[in-house]
Design a protein around this motif. Sequence first.
Motif, mmCIF file in Angstrom:
data_model
loop_
_atom_site.group_PDB
_atom_site.id
_atom_site.type_symbol
_atom_site.label_atom_id
_atom_site.label_comp_id
_atom_site.label_asym_id
_atom_site.label_seq_id
_atom_site.Cartn_x
_atom_site.Cartn_y
_atom_site.Cartn_z
ATOM 1 N N SER A 60 -15.180 -32.532 -17.101
ATOM 2 C CA SER A 60 -14.714 -33.603 -16.362
ATOM 3 C C SER A 60 -13.513 -34.123 -16.577
ATOM 4 O O SER A 60 -13.288 -34.836 -16.468
ATOM 5 C CB SER A 60 -16.050 -34.697 -15.895
ATOM 6 O OG SER A 60 -16.343 -34.948 -17.772
ATOM 7 N N ASP A 61 -14.075 -34.479 -18.476
ATOM 8 C CA ASP A 61 -12.583 -35.189 -19.396
ATOM 9 C C ASP A 61 -11.168 -34.294 -18.923
ATOM 10 O O ASP A 61 -10.737 -35.570 -18.852
ATOM 11 C CB ASP A 61 -12.994 -35.182 -20.934
ATOM 12 C CG ASP A 61 -14.364 -36.235 -20.628
ATOM 13 O OD1 ASP A 61 -14.398 -37.459 -19.992
ATOM 14 O OD2 ASP A 61 -14.492 -36.169 -21.783
ATOM 15 N N TYR A 62 -11.391 -33.337 -19.384
ATOM 16 C CA TYR A 62 -10.128 -32.342 -18.511
ATOM 17 C C TYR A 62 -10.125 -32.436 -17.885
ATOM 18 O O TYR A 62 -8.746 -32.510 -17.471
ATOM 19 C CB TYR A 62 -10.943 -30.623 -19.287
ATOM 20 C CG TYR A 62 -10.802 -30.360 -20.738
ATOM 21 C CD1 TYR A 62 -9.812 -30.893 -21.824
ATOM 22 C CD2 TYR A 62 -13.262 -30.338 -21.458
ATOM 23 C CE1 TYR A 62 -10.088 -31.101 -23.345
ATOM 24 C CE2 TYR A 62 -12.296 -30.266 -22.254
ATOM 25 C CZ TYR A 62 -11.706 -30.781 -23.279
ATOM 26 O OH TYR A 62 -11.968 -30.425 -24.984
ATOM 27 N N ASP A 63 -10.722 -32.212 -17.064
ATOM 28 C CA ASP A 63 -10.747 -32.591 -15.501
ATOM 29 C C ASP A 63 -10.238 -33.659 -14.882
ATOM 30 O O ASP A 63 -8.643 -33.552 -13.921
ATOM 31 C CB ASP A 63 -11.784 -31.990 -14.278
ATOM 32 C CG ASP A 63 -12.655 -30.737 -14.591
ATOM 33 O OD1 ASP A 63 -11.902 -29.769 -14.619
ATOM 34 O OD2 ASP A 63 -13.615 -30.761 -13.559
ATOM 35 N N ALA A 64 -10.287 -34.493 -15.115
ATOM 36 C CA ALA A 64 -9.317 -36.065 -14.990
ATOM 37 C C ALA A 64 -8.545 -36.160 -15.789
ATOM 38 O O ALA A 64 -7.533 -36.283 -14.833
ATOM 39 C CB ALA A 64 -10.543 -36.840 -15.742
ATOM 40 N N ALA A 65 -8.400 -35.574 -16.696
ATOM 41 C CA ALA A 65 -6.729 -35.497 -17.403
ATOM 42 C C ALA A 65 -6.024 -34.630 -17.058
ATOM 43 O O ALA A 65 -5.052 -34.404 -17.024
ATOM 44 C CB ALA A 65 -6.825 -35.449 -18.918
ATOM 45 N N GLY A 66 -6.293 -33.888 -16.234
ATOM 46 C CA GLY A 66 -5.220 -32.614 -15.251
ATOM 47 C C GLY A 66 -5.171 -31.498 -16.034
ATOM 48 O O GLY A 66 -4.209 -31.462 -15.910
ATOM 49 N N MET A 67 -6.235 -31.669 -17.269
ATOM 50 C CA MET A 67 -5.623 -30.822 -18.637
ATOM 51 C C MET A 67 -6.444 -29.198 -18.252
ATOM 52 O O MET A 67 -7.912 -30.010 -18.645
ATOM 53 C CB MET A 67 -4.927 -31.269 -19.719
ATOM 54 C CG MET A 67 -6.443 -31.720 -20.016
ATOM 55 S SD MET A 67 -5.466 -33.132 -21.345
ATOM 56 C CE MET A 67 -4.744 -31.757 -22.877
ATOM 57 N N PRO A 68 -6.340 -28.284 -19.216
ATOM 58 C CA PRO A 68 -7.368 -27.070 -19.683
ATOM 59 C C PRO A 68 -7.676 -27.544 -20.681
ATOM 60 O O PRO A 68 -6.757 -28.120 -21.545
ATOM 61 C CB PRO A 68 -6.479 -25.766 -19.591
ATOM 62 C CG PRO A 68 -5.107 -26.501 -19.666
ATOM 63 C CD PRO A 68 -4.675 -27.958 -19.230
ATOM 64 N N SER A 69 -8.717 -26.520 -21.078
ATOM 65 C CA SER A 69 -9.457 -27.184 -22.574
ATOM 66 C C SER A 69 -8.377 -26.493 -23.457
ATOM 67 O O SER A 69 -8.092 -24.975 -23.164
ATOM 68 C CB SER A 69 -10.704 -27.070 -22.578
ATOM 69 O OG SER A 69 -11.377 -25.808 -22.422
ATOM 70 N N ILE A 70 -8.383 -26.808 -24.742
ATOM 71 C CA ILE A 70 -7.660 -25.842 -25.515
ATOM 72 C C ILE A 70 -8.816 -25.495 -26.570
ATOM 73 O O ILE A 70 -9.118 -26.245 -27.384
ATOM 74 C CB ILE A 70 -6.656 -26.666 -26.963
ATOM 75 C CG1 ILE A 70 -5.260 -26.654 -25.560
ATOM 76 C CG2 ILE A 70 -5.534 -24.901 -27.889
ATOM 77 C CD1 ILE A 70 -4.099 -27.028 -26.104
ATOM 78 N N PRO A 71 -9.090 -24.151 -26.982
ATOM 79 C CA PRO A 71 -10.366 -24.058 -27.983
ATOM 80 C C PRO A 71 -9.938 -24.580 -28.986
ATOM 81 O O PRO A 71 -8.922 -23.758 -29.823
ATOM 82 C CB PRO A 71 -10.976 -22.441 -27.521
ATOM 83 C CG PRO A 71 -9.908 -21.926 -25.749
ATOM 84 C CD PRO A 71 -9.003 -22.613 -26.391
ATOM 85 N N LEU A 72 -10.227 -25.050 -29.692
ATOM 86 C CA LEU A 72 -10.149 -25.268 -31.254
ATOM 87 C C LEU A 72 -9.590 -24.326 -32.050
ATOM 88 O O LEU A 72 -8.825 -24.117 -33.110
ATOM 89 C CB LEU A 72 -11.495 -26.218 -31.902
ATOM 90 C CG LEU A 72 -11.366 -26.494 -33.583
ATOM 91 C CD1 LEU A 72 -10.069 -27.189 -33.374
ATOM 92 C CD2 LEU A 72 -12.048 -27.116 -33.757
#
Length: 85
Positions: A60-72
Amino acid sequence: MGPLVGLTAALDATEQLHVGTLVLNNDYRHPVVLAKEIATLDLVGEGRVEVGLGAGWMSSDYDAAGMPSIPLARASPASRRRWRS
C-alpha cells in the motif's frame, strides 16, 4: 527533514561523531543516486558515515506513492558498485 540532511547537520556539528541510519528504505530512491549521495556524505564526513539499507514491504505504501517496489537484492549490487567507484 530527510535522513541524509539530518546526518549532514550532525556531521557539521562535530568532528568525531560517527553518524548513520538504522535502516534507510532503499526503495524510495534510485539505488545509484542514493549510493552517490551517501558516498558524498561519507567523503564530507571523512569516513564517519555508517548506513543500514533495507527494503519496504507494505504494497500500500508503494501504491500510494505510485511506484513499483525495487527488490533490495536487485538494487544493492548497483549501490555497491557506485560506493566503490
